[in-house]
Scaffold this active site. Sequence first.
Site, PDB file in Angstrom:
ATOM      1  N   LEU A  17       0.828  -1.211   0.000  1.00 48.16           N
ATOM      2  CA  LEU A  17       0.000   0.000   0.000  1.00 48.16           C
ATOM      3  C   LEU A  17       0.865   1.264   0.000  1.00 48.16           C
ATOM      4  CD1 LEU A  17      -2.838  -0.838   2.547  1.00 48.16           C
ATOM      5  CD2 LEU A  17      -2.957  -0.776   0.053  1.00 48.16           C
ATOM      6  N   LYS A  19       3.444   1.862   2.505  1.00 54.80           N
ATOM      7  CA  LYS A  19       3.792   2.305   3.865  1.00 54.80           C
ATOM      8  C   LYS A  19       5.134   3.030   3.883  1.00 54.80           C
ATOM      9  CE  LYS A  19       3.579  -1.596   5.744  1.00 54.80           C
ATOM     10  NZ  LYS A  19       3.461  -2.895   6.326  1.00 54.80           N
ATOM     11  N   ILE A 151       0.595 -13.880  11.229  1.00 56.94           N
ATOM     12  CA  ILE A 151       1.171 -14.486  12.432  1.00 56.94           C
ATOM     13  C   ILE A 151       2.527 -13.862  12.736  1.00 56.94           C
ATOM     14  CG2 ILE A 151       2.147 -16.640  13.357  1.00 56.94           C
ATOM     15  CD1 ILE A 151      -0.055 -18.146  11.925  1.00 56.94           C
ATOM     16  N   THR A 190     -15.646   0.860   2.489  1.00 54.87           N
ATOM     17  CA  THR A 190     -14.865   1.093   3.716  1.00 54.87           C
ATOM     18  C   THR A 190     -14.771  -0.142   4.615  1.00 54.87           C
ATOM     19  OG1 THR A 190     -16.760   1.779   5.039  1.00 54.87           O
ATOM     20  CG2 THR A 190     -15.637   3.503   3.779  1.00 54.87           C
ATOM     21  N   THR A 193     -11.413  -1.586   5.683  1.00 53.58           N
ATOM     22  CA  THR A 193     -10.747  -0.717   6.654  1.00 53.58           C
ATOM     23  C   THR A 193     -11.318  -0.951   8.053  1.00 53.58           C
ATOM     24  OG1 THR A 193     -10.277   0.952   4.998  1.00 53.58           O
ATOM     25  CG2 THR A 193     -10.330   1.700   7.280  1.00 53.58           C
ATOM     26  N   CYS A 383      29.345  -2.367 -10.575  1.00 56.61           N
ATOM     27  CA  CYS A 383      29.803  -3.547  -9.833  1.00 56.61           C
ATOM     28  C   CYS A 383      30.037  -4.711 -10.798  1.00 56.61           C
ATOM     29  CB  CYS A 383      28.820  -3.881  -8.724  1.00 56.61           C
ATOM     30  SG  CYS A 383      29.632  -4.782  -7.394  1.00 56.61           S
ATOM     31  N   GLN A 387      32.876  -5.260 -13.851  1.00 60.40           N
ATOM     32  CA  GLN A 387      33.690  -6.467 -14.022  1.00 60.40           C
ATOM     33  C   GLN A 387      33.499  -7.044 -15.425  1.00 60.40           C
ATOM     34  OE1 GLN A 387      32.525  -8.963 -10.688  1.00 60.40           O
ATOM     35  NE2 GLN A 387      33.418  -7.574  -9.171  1.00 60.40           N
ATOM     36  N   HIS A 509      28.590   1.146  -5.829  1.00 63.75           N
ATOM     37  CA  HIS A 509      27.184   1.353  -6.217  1.00 63.75           C
ATOM     38  C   HIS A 509      26.789   2.815  -6.036  1.00 63.75           C
ATOM     39  CE1 HIS A 509      25.932  -2.956  -6.446  1.00 63.75           C
ATOM     40  NE2 HIS A 509      27.006  -3.089  -5.693  1.00 63.75           N
ATOM     41  N   GLU A 511      24.277   4.241  -7.125  1.00 66.89           N
ATOM     42  CA  GLU A 511      22.811   4.369  -7.020  1.00 66.89           C
ATOM     43  C   GLU A 511      22.319   4.443  -5.576  1.00 66.89           C
ATOM     44  OE1 GLU A 511      24.457   1.672  -7.880  1.00 66.89           O
ATOM     45  OE2 GLU A 511      23.458  -0.198  -7.345  1.00 66.89           O
TER      46      GLU A 511
HETATM   47  N1  GLN Z   1      29.264 -10.741  -8.107  1.00 70.59           N
HETATM   48  C1  GLN Z   1      30.214  -9.686  -8.104  1.00 70.59           C
HETATM   49  C2  GLN Z   1      31.090  -9.708  -6.867  1.00 70.59           C
HETATM   50  O1  GLN Z   1      30.752 -10.275  -5.879  1.00 70.59           O
HETATM   51  C3  GLN Z   1      29.537  -8.353  -8.255  1.00 70.59           C
HETATM   52  C4  GLN Z   1      28.607  -8.015  -7.136  1.00 70.59           C
HETATM   53  C5  GLN Z   1      27.642  -6.903  -7.450  1.00 70.59           C
HETATM   54  O2  GLN Z   1      27.378  -6.613  -8.610  1.00 70.59           O
HETATM   55  N2  GLN Z   1      27.048  -6.305  -6.439  1.00 70.59           N
HETATM   56  O3  GLN Z   1      32.155  -9.133  -6.857  1.00 70.59           O
END
Ligand code: GLN
Length: 532
Positions: A17, A19, A151, A190, A193, A383, A387, A509, A511
């Site tokens: 919903l 939260k 539960i 309602t 709710t 990441c 690689q 990362h 992000e």
């Molecule tokens: N699998 C890769 C590692 O462990 C990359 C991990 C990832 O992309 N977060 O290094």
Amino acid sequence: MSNTKYVFVTGGVTSSLGKGIVSASLAKLLQERGYSVTIQKLDPYINVDPGTLNPYEHGECYVTHDGAETDLDLGHYERFLNHETSQANNVTTGRIYQSVIEKERKGDYLGKTVQIIPHITDEIKRRIKLLGSKGKFDIVITEIGGTVGDIESLPYIESVRQLKWELGTDALVIHLTLVPYLAASGELKTKPTQHSVKMLLENGIQPDILVLRTEHTLTGDIRSKVARFCNVDLTSVIESIDVSTIYEVPLLMQKEGLDTTVLNKLKLKNDNTPKLIKWKEFVDRLKNPEKTIEIGLVGKYVELPDAYKSIVESFIHAGAVNNVKVKINWIHSEKITESNLKETFATVKGILVAPGFGHRGIEGKILAVKYARENNVPFLGICLGMQIAVIEFARNVLNLKDAHSIEMNRNTPHPVIDLMEEQKKISDLGGTMRLGKYACKLKKDSKVYEAYQKENIEERHRHRYEFNNEYLEDFEKAGMIATGMNSESNLVEIMEIPNNDWFVGVQFHPEYRSTVLAPHPIFIDFIKVAKK
Ligand code: GLN
């Protein structure tokens, strides 16, 4: 301010919903009024943390600066509040039981029978109050995962009941429910709710505020009906109507007076109404882009966008900065082949290869990188994505046949991505990666330096494998340069191909650190170049 105040957010009728978004929106409004606020998520599953969960189960695993692997809602908290969360902000049932059992083994309970009440509930209460006890926060918002009636949620609901009793007006409960719309009769209902609140009452909790998720505007009649049946006043019935972006929810909650009602009930000052100037500017840009650009996101969980939540949100933030709407073209790495490569990427203006684990879809990702490198398409590898860029370069530019990561092929003749030294003795999977914030020094003459405009940065990590420095000289001679390193461990954190317009692979990362008020420089520049 005297005591820390506690706001509990529970959910009823159904999951999903919002939260997390309502909690984050309330926190934002309170923060804008000058209160220091933090949000905590209690998750009722037995995993000690979500780090070992497959993304199909629970979406992305979000990593905090101090290295906690947490629920993706913490990402929303940080994106809304522009504030770092920590280990203490996400607690699971597994973690609670682990602490209680450890104490029992040490003999801390002095021969008592260890029970859900009081021992588990005491541990839950301790974890909730921990955030307030440091005196850092005026208000702690605790979101209880799951749905009332499960539960698994019972010990949490019981802890909230006890805390509400102990804390009096220093605590309040917000309950989120659904008001479904029956298309056939054209009515909002309602009853669910009412039932959900009844269930809370059976557990000894009278909610103070009800937030009603709905597809259609709630009439005055509906609001008074809910108020009457659920023992709350009319100002405590808050409508949460569907909106096109989650970033509009704080504005909506403000219109509904959620923050004012909360402050009144907690007996806190409610003058200085938040203006949310920057926030509104952001939403405005978001809703009025100059144009749309398409970015190909290559991953193996593309059926489930929640697996890449923070990346999606980072694109939204960076898009707003660049006045464009970023449309993500979800590309399944297992479906990419040599023969459909051109057609797959025909319309994209940039390619992102996502983080990930294991061998599934790897060859498709390698092809995606090859396409980006050879066709000078702006590229960001995160990441595992970084690689993969290294592996592709090794195979196709350095001619190292069968070059690979040790993760996918233990016996590769060219382990260009190797297991980190400190990982070699580790056998447990949970919480043992290189996690959280590490420093990185950037080379001045690089795309990343251009983005960050500084030499020393800190970013969050979650990996076991690393670039194998034995190959670094060969890579750099051939045109792939390490432009970011950790000075202490000498780990390569960033690889770039300066000959391309924008080709960047990062071991960390970015992000996790993009927020509405501080969009991430790497995403901003990636989109800036893609827009051209
Ligand atoms: N699998 C890769 C590692 O462990 C990359 C991990 C990832 O992309 N977060 O290094």
